[in-house]
Design an enzyme around this catalytic site. Structure first.
Site, short mmCIF file in Angstrom:
data_model
loop_
_atom_site.label_atom_id
_atom_site.label_comp_id
_atom_site.label_asym_id
_atom_site.label_seq_id
_atom_site.Cartn_x
_atom_site.Cartn_y
_atom_site.Cartn_z
CB THR A 101 72.06 71.44 34.74
OG1 THR A 101 73.16 71.72 33.85
CG2 THR A 101 71.21 72.68 34.89
N GLY A 102 72.80 68.62 35.49
CA GLY A 102 73.46 67.43 34.99
C GLY A 102 74.53 66.87 35.89
CE1 TYR A 129 75.75 84.92 32.44
CE2 TYR A 129 76.81 84.11 30.45
CZ TYR A 129 76.25 85.14 31.16
OH TYR A 129 76.17 86.40 30.61
CB ALA A 183 82.66 79.52 33.96
CG LEU A 225 81.49 75.71 31.34
CD1 LEU A 225 80.54 76.29 32.36
CD2 LEU A 225 82.68 76.65 31.14
CE1 TYR A 272 77.94 57.97 26.16
CE2 TYR A 272 77.97 58.92 23.96
CZ TYR A 272 77.52 57.95 24.83
OH TYR A 272 76.67 56.97 24.40
CE1 TYR A 290 78.93 63.83 22.66
CE2 TYR A 290 81.05 62.74 22.84
CZ TYR A 290 80.09 63.58 23.36
OH TYR A 290 80.31 64.18 24.57
CB THR A 303 71.87 66.67 29.48
OG1 THR A 303 72.53 66.52 28.21
CG2 THR A 303 72.46 65.69 30.48
#
Length: 396
Positions: free
Chosen positions: A54-55, A77, A115, A142, A228, A238, A279
Protein backbone atom coordinates in the site's frame (compact mmCIF):
# COMPACT_ATOMS: atom_id res chain seq x y z
CA UNK A 1 -14.44 -19.25 -5.60
CA UNK A 2 -16.58 -16.90 -3.49
CA UNK A 3 -18.61 -14.36 -5.44
CA UNK A 4 -20.15 -11.38 -3.65
CA UNK A 5 -21.51 -7.91 -4.16
CA UNK A 6 -19.22 -5.83 -1.96
CA UNK A 7 -20.26 -2.60 -0.28
CA UNK A 8 -17.86 -0.62 1.93
CA UNK A 9 -17.92 -1.14 5.68
CA UNK A 10 -16.42 2.06 7.02
CA UNK A 11 -16.52 3.82 10.36
CA UNK A 12 -14.27 6.79 10.95
CA UNK A 13 -10.75 5.90 9.79
CA UNK A 14 -11.41 2.15 9.82
CA UNK A 15 -12.48 0.17 6.74
CA UNK A 16 -12.93 -3.55 7.34
CA UNK A 17 -13.29 -4.78 3.76
CA UNK A 18 -11.95 -4.08 0.27
CA UNK A 19 -13.06 -4.38 -3.35
CA UNK A 20 -10.71 -6.43 -5.59
CA UNK A 21 -11.76 -4.78 -8.86
CA UNK A 22 -11.42 -1.29 -7.40
CA UNK A 23 -7.98 -2.15 -6.01
CA UNK A 24 -6.93 -3.56 -9.38
CA UNK A 25 -8.03 -0.38 -11.13
CA UNK A 26 -6.12 1.73 -8.61
CA UNK A 27 -2.94 -0.23 -9.33
CA UNK A 28 -3.53 -0.02 -13.09
CA UNK A 29 -3.87 3.76 -12.87
CA UNK A 30 -0.59 3.99 -10.98
CA UNK A 31 1.12 1.79 -13.56
CA UNK A 32 -0.30 3.95 -16.36
CA UNK A 33 1.08 7.08 -14.72
CA UNK A 34 4.58 5.62 -14.45
CA UNK A 35 4.41 4.45 -18.05
CA UNK A 36 3.61 8.03 -19.04
CA UNK A 37 7.00 9.10 -17.66
CA UNK A 38 8.78 6.87 -20.15
CA UNK A 39 10.83 3.75 -19.45
CA UNK A 40 14.48 4.32 -18.50
CA UNK A 41 17.48 2.20 -19.42
CA UNK A 42 18.57 -0.24 -16.75
CA UNK A 43 20.45 -3.51 -16.56
CA UNK A 44 18.99 -6.23 -14.33
CA UNK A 45 17.78 -4.01 -11.49
CA UNK A 46 16.76 -6.16 -8.51
CA UNK A 47 14.41 -4.65 -5.94
CA UNK A 48 13.23 -5.62 -2.47
CA UNK A 49 10.35 -3.61 -1.00
CA UNK A 50 9.57 -4.20 2.67
CA UNK A 51 6.05 -2.89 3.23
CA UNK A 52 5.19 -2.97 -0.47
CA UNK A 53 1.41 -3.49 -0.56
CA UNK A 54 0.00 0.00 0.00
CA UNK A 55 0.91 3.69 -0.03
CA UNK A 56 4.48 4.75 -0.67
CA UNK A 57 5.78 1.18 -0.61
CA UNK A 58 3.41 0.03 -3.34
CA UNK A 59 4.10 3.18 -5.36
CA UNK A 60 7.85 2.61 -5.02
CA UNK A 61 7.55 -0.92 -6.33
CA UNK A 62 5.42 0.18 -9.28
CA UNK A 63 7.83 3.00 -10.12
CA UNK A 64 10.93 0.80 -10.03
CA UNK A 65 9.23 -1.93 -12.07
CA UNK A 66 7.82 0.18 -14.89
CA UNK A 67 10.56 2.83 -14.98
CA UNK A 68 13.51 0.44 -14.93
CA UNK A 69 12.12 -3.04 -15.51
CA UNK A 70 13.07 -3.94 -11.97
CA UNK A 71 12.64 -7.53 -10.82
CA UNK A 72 10.98 -7.24 -7.42
CA UNK A 73 10.07 -9.09 -4.28
CA UNK A 74 7.44 -7.43 -2.12
CA UNK A 75 7.22 -8.15 1.61
CA UNK A 76 4.00 -7.39 3.45
CA UNK A 77 1.57 -8.70 6.04
CA UNK A 78 -1.88 -8.91 4.44
CA UNK A 79 -4.92 -11.09 5.03
CA UNK A 80 -6.36 -13.19 2.17
CA UNK A 81 -10.09 -13.71 1.76
CA UNK A 82 -11.62 -16.47 3.87
CA UNK A 83 -14.79 -17.33 1.96
CA UNK A 84 -17.05 -14.74 3.54
CA UNK A 85 -14.70 -11.91 4.41
CA UNK A 86 -12.79 -10.07 1.70
CA UNK A 87 -9.02 -9.88 1.65
CA UNK A 88 -7.33 -6.68 2.74
CA UNK A 89 -6.74 -3.95 0.17
CA UNK A 90 -2.99 -4.61 0.29
CA UNK A 91 -3.55 -8.25 -0.64
CA UNK A 92 -5.62 -7.25 -3.67
CA UNK A 93 -3.13 -4.52 -4.61
CA UNK A 94 -0.27 -7.02 -4.61
CA UNK A 95 -2.23 -9.56 -6.62
CA UNK A 96 -2.98 -6.90 -9.23
CA UNK A 97 0.65 -5.81 -9.36
CA UNK A 98 1.82 -9.36 -10.02
CA UNK A 99 -0.72 -9.82 -12.80
CA UNK A 100 0.11 -6.51 -14.48
CA UNK A 101 3.84 -7.10 -14.16
CA UNK A 102 3.56 -10.54 -15.77
CA UNK A 103 1.44 -9.10 -18.56
CA UNK A 104 4.18 -6.57 -19.37
CA UNK A 105 7.00 -9.12 -19.06
CA UNK A 106 8.31 -8.14 -15.61
CA UNK A 107 9.12 -10.39 -12.65
CA UNK A 108 7.31 -9.79 -9.36
CA UNK A 109 6.82 -12.14 -6.42
CA UNK A 110 5.69 -11.70 -2.82
CA UNK A 111 6.39 -12.88 0.70
CA UNK A 112 3.42 -12.50 3.06
CA UNK A 113 4.13 -12.48 6.76
CA UNK A 114 5.48 -10.56 9.74
CA UNK A 115 8.41 -8.54 8.39
CA UNK A 116 9.66 -7.92 11.94
CA UNK A 117 10.29 -11.63 12.49
CA UNK A 118 13.53 -13.50 11.91
CA UNK A 119 11.62 -16.33 10.22
CA UNK A 120 10.20 -13.98 7.58
CA UNK A 121 13.63 -12.47 6.98
CA UNK A 122 15.08 -15.95 6.42
CA UNK A 123 12.25 -16.85 4.06
CA UNK A 124 12.84 -13.66 2.11
CA UNK A 125 16.57 -14.28 1.94
CA UNK A 126 15.93 -17.74 0.49
CA UNK A 127 13.64 -16.20 -2.11
CA UNK A 128 16.23 -13.58 -3.04
CA UNK A 129 18.82 -16.28 -3.58
CA UNK A 130 16.46 -18.23 -5.85
CA UNK A 131 14.80 -15.37 -7.71
CA UNK A 132 17.00 -12.27 -7.71
CA UNK A 133 20.57 -13.12 -6.79
CA UNK A 134 21.38 -9.80 -5.17
CA UNK A 135 19.46 -6.66 -4.24
CA UNK A 136 20.26 -3.35 -5.93
CA UNK A 137 17.51 -1.31 -4.26
CA UNK A 138 16.02 -1.93 -0.82
CA UNK A 139 12.92 0.15 -0.09
CA UNK A 140 11.75 0.07 3.52
CA UNK A 141 8.19 1.40 3.86
CA UNK A 142 6.81 -0.68 6.69
CA UNK A 143 3.91 0.83 8.66
CA UNK A 144 2.61 -1.21 11.56
CA UNK A 145 1.10 -0.30 14.93
CA UNK A 146 2.64 -3.27 16.70
CA UNK A 147 5.87 -5.24 16.77
CA UNK A 148 6.88 -8.44 18.47
CA UNK A 149 10.61 -8.06 18.97
CA UNK A 150 12.42 -11.05 17.43
CA UNK A 151 15.24 -10.99 20.00
CA UNK A 152 13.39 -10.32 23.26
CA UNK A 153 9.89 -11.56 22.44
CA UNK A 154 8.48 -8.34 23.88
CA UNK A 155 5.35 -6.82 22.36
CA UNK A 156 5.63 -3.13 21.50
CA UNK A 157 2.56 -1.02 20.67
CA UNK A 158 3.02 2.41 19.10
CA UNK A 159 0.97 5.42 20.21
CA UNK A 160 0.16 8.79 18.64
CA UNK A 161 0.79 11.17 21.50
CA UNK A 162 2.61 14.40 22.34
CA UNK A 163 5.62 14.37 24.63
CA UNK A 164 5.99 16.45 27.77
CA UNK A 165 2.78 18.50 27.58
CA UNK A 166 -0.83 17.68 26.67
CA UNK A 167 -1.99 18.66 23.20
CA UNK A 168 -5.24 20.48 22.48
CA UNK A 169 -6.28 21.39 18.96
CA UNK A 170 -8.74 20.98 16.11
CA UNK A 171 -9.55 17.86 14.17
CA UNK A 172 -12.33 16.40 12.05
CA UNK A 173 -14.51 13.96 13.91
CA UNK A 174 -14.71 11.44 11.06
CA UNK A 175 -17.82 9.76 12.45
CA UNK A 176 -19.91 12.89 13.05
CA UNK A 177 -18.17 14.95 10.31
CA UNK A 178 -17.80 18.06 12.43
CA UNK A 179 -14.82 20.09 13.60
CA UNK A 180 -14.10 18.98 17.13
CA UNK A 181 -11.59 19.81 19.82
CA UNK A 182 -9.12 17.08 20.56
CA UNK A 183 -7.18 16.76 23.80
CA UNK A 184 -4.39 14.21 24.11
CA UNK A 185 -2.41 13.53 27.25
CA UNK A 186 1.36 13.19 26.86
CA UNK A 187 2.98 9.82 26.38
CA UNK A 188 4.72 8.02 29.18
CA UNK A 189 8.40 7.14 28.84
CA UNK A 190 7.41 3.52 28.19
CA UNK A 191 5.04 4.58 25.40
CA UNK A 192 7.79 6.62 23.76
CA UNK A 193 10.14 3.64 23.93
CA UNK A 194 7.50 1.32 22.50
CA UNK A 195 6.77 3.68 19.61
CA UNK A 196 10.47 3.94 18.79
CA UNK A 197 10.74 0.15 18.91
CA UNK A 198 7.89 -0.19 16.37
CA UNK A 199 8.44 2.78 14.08
CA UNK A 200 12.14 3.56 14.49
CA UNK A 201 15.03 2.22 12.46
CA UNK A 202 16.03 -0.94 14.31
CA UNK A 203 14.13 -3.31 12.03
CA UNK A 204 15.52 -1.68 8.89
CA UNK A 205 18.98 -2.07 10.38
CA UNK A 206 18.23 -5.76 10.98
CA UNK A 207 17.14 -6.21 7.36
CA UNK A 208 20.34 -4.62 6.06
CA UNK A 209 22.51 -6.67 8.41
CA UNK A 210 20.73 -9.90 7.42
CA UNK A 211 21.24 -9.16 3.73
CA UNK A 212 24.89 -8.19 4.23
CA UNK A 213 25.60 -11.36 6.19
CA UNK A 214 24.38 -13.39 3.21
CA UNK A 215 26.25 -11.16 0.72
CA UNK A 216 22.95 -10.26 -0.94
CA UNK A 217 23.38 -6.51 -1.29
CA UNK A 218 24.90 -5.56 -4.64
CA UNK A 219 27.81 -3.18 -4.93
CA UNK A 220 26.66 0.44 -5.04
CA UNK A 221 23.27 -0.61 -3.69
CA UNK A 222 20.66 1.90 -2.60
CA UNK A 223 18.64 1.72 0.61
CA UNK A 224 15.80 4.20 1.05
CA UNK A 225 13.13 4.75 3.67
CA UNK A 226 10.54 7.44 4.24
CA UNK A 227 9.61 10.07 6.81
CA UNK A 228 7.52 13.18 7.22
CA UNK A 229 8.14 16.64 8.68
CA UNK A 230 5.25 18.78 7.47
CA UNK A 231 3.57 21.94 8.68
CA UNK A 232 4.10 23.08 12.27
CA UNK A 233 0.39 22.52 12.91
CA UNK A 234 1.12 18.78 12.98
CA UNK A 235 4.32 18.97 15.00
CA UNK A 236 2.95 18.52 18.55
CA UNK A 237 1.69 15.03 17.75
CA UNK A 238 4.06 14.22 14.90
CA UNK A 239 7.50 15.77 14.68
CA UNK A 240 7.63 16.65 18.40
CA UNK A 241 5.57 13.66 19.51
CA UNK A 242 6.11 9.94 19.84
CA UNK A 243 6.24 9.38 16.07
CA UNK A 244 8.85 12.11 15.80
CA UNK A 245 11.07 10.32 18.31
CA UNK A 246 10.76 7.17 16.22
CA UNK A 247 11.69 9.11 13.08
CA UNK A 248 14.71 10.62 14.84
CA UNK A 249 15.86 7.08 15.61
CA UNK A 250 15.25 6.10 11.97
CA UNK A 251 17.25 9.05 10.67
CA UNK A 252 20.19 8.33 12.96
CA UNK A 253 20.32 4.70 11.88
CA UNK A 254 20.03 5.63 8.19
CA UNK A 255 23.06 7.89 8.47
CA UNK A 256 25.02 5.16 10.24
CA UNK A 257 23.99 2.65 7.58
CA UNK A 258 25.11 5.04 4.87
CA UNK A 259 28.60 5.21 6.36
CA UNK A 260 28.72 1.43 6.62
CA UNK A 261 27.44 0.77 3.09
CA UNK A 262 29.60 3.46 1.54
CA UNK A 263 32.79 2.15 3.08
CA UNK A 264 32.11 -1.53 2.43
CA UNK A 265 30.53 -1.58 -1.05
CA UNK A 266 30.06 1.93 -2.36
CA UNK A 267 26.37 1.85 -1.48
CA UNK A 268 24.19 4.49 0.15
CA UNK A 269 21.25 4.77 2.52
CA UNK A 270 18.82 7.65 2.18
CA UNK A 271 15.88 9.18 3.99
CA UNK A 272 13.22 10.71 1.78
CA UNK A 273 10.98 13.32 3.41
CA UNK A 274 7.66 12.95 1.63
CA UNK A 275 4.48 14.98 1.34
CA UNK A 276 1.42 14.42 3.54
CA UNK A 277 -0.97 12.08 1.70
CA UNK A 278 -4.14 10.14 2.43
CA UNK A 279 -3.33 6.75 3.95
CA UNK A 280 -5.08 4.59 6.51
CA UNK A 281 -2.24 5.28 8.95
CA UNK A 282 -2.31 9.06 8.49
CA UNK A 283 -6.10 9.15 8.78
CA UNK A 284 -5.77 7.80 12.31
CA UNK A 285 -3.61 10.72 13.46
CA UNK A 286 -5.61 13.56 15.04
CA UNK A 287 -5.27 16.87 13.15
CA UNK A 288 -3.98 15.17 9.98
CA UNK A 289 -7.32 14.56 8.15
CA UNK A 290 -8.23 18.24 8.53
CA UNK A 291 -4.74 19.37 7.56
CA UNK A 292 -4.58 17.11 4.50
CA UNK A 293 -8.08 18.16 3.41
CA UNK A 294 -6.96 21.80 3.43
CA UNK A 295 -3.56 21.09 1.91
CA UNK A 296 -4.95 19.09 -1.01
CA UNK A 297 -7.56 21.75 -1.75
CA UNK A 298 -4.87 24.43 -1.98
CA UNK A 299 -2.32 22.37 -3.90
CA UNK A 300 -4.93 21.02 -6.33
CA UNK A 301 -5.92 24.59 -7.17
CA UNK A 302 -2.27 25.42 -7.89
CA UNK A 303 -1.67 22.22 -9.87
CA UNK A 304 1.17 21.15 -7.56
CA UNK A 305 -0.43 18.30 -5.62
CA UNK A 306 1.12 14.84 -5.64
CA UNK A 307 -0.20 11.49 -4.47
CA UNK A 308 2.18 8.63 -3.57
CA UNK A 309 2.71 7.44 -7.17
CA UNK A 310 3.60 10.93 -8.38
CA UNK A 311 5.97 11.39 -5.46
CA UNK A 312 7.66 8.06 -6.14
CA UNK A 313 7.76 8.75 -9.86
CA UNK A 314 9.68 11.93 -9.06
CA UNK A 315 11.90 10.22 -6.50
CA UNK A 316 13.04 7.39 -8.76
CA UNK A 317 13.16 9.25 -12.07
CA UNK A 318 15.00 12.32 -10.74
CA UNK A 319 16.97 11.20 -7.67
CA UNK A 320 17.43 7.50 -6.97
CA UNK A 321 17.33 5.72 -10.29
CA UNK A 322 20.41 4.02 -11.73
CA UNK A 323 23.20 6.52 -12.54
CA UNK A 324 21.30 9.42 -10.93
CA UNK A 325 22.81 11.71 -8.29
CA UNK A 326 20.27 12.63 -5.61
CA UNK A 327 19.81 16.23 -4.49
CA UNK A 328 20.10 16.25 -0.67
CA UNK A 329 19.57 18.91 1.97
CA UNK A 330 22.16 19.84 4.60
CA UNK A 331 21.12 16.83 6.69
CA UNK A 332 21.46 14.34 3.79
CA UNK A 333 17.70 14.11 3.27
CA UNK A 334 15.78 14.03 0.02
CA UNK A 335 13.03 16.64 0.20
CA UNK A 336 9.99 15.55 -1.76
CA UNK A 337 7.94 17.72 0.60
CA UNK A 338 9.34 20.83 -1.08
CA UNK A 339 6.04 21.73 -2.75
CA UNK A 340 4.01 21.21 0.40
CA UNK A 341 6.30 23.56 2.34
CA UNK A 342 6.35 26.45 -0.12
CA UNK A 343 5.70 29.65 1.81
CA UNK A 344 2.46 30.46 0.00
CA UNK A 345 1.10 26.97 0.76
CA UNK A 346 2.09 27.11 4.42
CA UNK A 347 0.62 30.60 4.77
CA UNK A 348 -2.72 29.67 3.22
CA UNK A 349 -3.06 26.52 5.34
CA UNK A 350 -2.34 28.59 8.45
CA UNK A 351 -4.94 31.20 7.50
CA UNK A 352 -7.62 28.59 6.92
CA UNK A 353 -6.73 26.72 10.10
CA UNK A 354 -7.28 29.83 12.20
CA UNK A 355 -10.73 30.33 10.67
CA UNK A 356 -12.08 26.80 10.34
CA UNK A 357 -15.14 25.57 12.22
CA UNK A 358 -17.99 23.13 11.64
CA UNK A 359 -19.98 25.65 9.62
CA UNK A 360 -17.23 26.49 7.11
CA UNK A 361 -14.85 23.52 6.95
CA UNK A 362 -16.42 22.17 3.76
CA UNK A 363 -15.64 25.51 2.10
CA UNK A 364 -12.13 25.76 3.52
CA UNK A 365 -11.06 22.21 2.69
CA UNK A 366 -11.60 19.41 0.24
CA UNK A 367 -13.09 17.07 2.79
CA UNK A 368 -15.18 15.39 0.11
CA UNK A 369 -11.95 14.61 -1.73
CA UNK A 370 -10.38 13.31 1.48
CA UNK A 371 -13.30 10.93 2.04
CA UNK A 372 -13.19 9.77 -1.57
CA UNK A 373 -9.43 9.30 -1.37
CA UNK A 374 -9.78 7.27 1.81
CA UNK A 375 -12.38 5.02 0.23
CA UNK A 376 -10.23 4.67 -2.88
CA UNK A 377 -7.53 3.09 -0.71
CA UNK A 378 -9.82 0.10 -0.26
CA UNK A 379 -11.05 -0.02 -3.85
CA UNK A 380 -14.30 1.88 -3.28
CA UNK A 381 -15.64 4.90 -5.19
CA UNK A 382 -13.14 4.22 -7.97
CA UNK A 383 -14.35 5.57 -11.30
CA UNK A 384 -15.42 2.93 -13.81
CA UNK A 385 -16.14 0.14 -11.31
CA UNK A 386 -19.63 -1.41 -11.16
CA UNK A 387 -20.20 -1.86 -7.44
CA UNK A 388 -23.50 -3.63 -8.00
CA UNK A 389 -21.81 -6.45 -9.91
CA UNK A 390 -20.77 -9.58 -7.98
CA UNK A 391 -17.03 -10.24 -7.93
CA UNK A 392 -14.79 -13.10 -6.87
CA UNK A 393 -13.13 -12.17 -3.58
CA UNK A 394 -10.75 -15.17 -3.43
CA UNK A 395 -7.71 -14.32 -5.54
CA UNK A 396 -4.49 -16.31 -5.25
Amino acid sequence: MSVQVIKPRIRGFICTNAHPVGCEKNVQEQVDYIKSLGAQNSDNLNVLVVGGSTGYGLASRIALTWLYGGKSIGVYYERPADGKRTATAGFYNSYALRQLAAKDGFFASDVNGDAFSDDLKRETIDRIKRELGRVDVLVYSLASPRRFHPRTGAEHQSVLKPIGEPYSGKTIDLNREVIADVHIEPATDAEVEDTVAVMGGEDLEMWVEALMEENLLAKECTVVTYTYIGHELTWPIYRDGTIGKAKEDLEGRINALDVRLSSSMGGHAYLSVNKAVITQASSAIPVVPLYVSMLNDIMDAQGTNEDPIRQMGRLFSEHLGPSLTPALDADRRLRLDDRELRSEIVGEVTRRWDEVNTENFLDLSDYAGFKRGFRNLFGFEVAGVDYDAPVDIELV
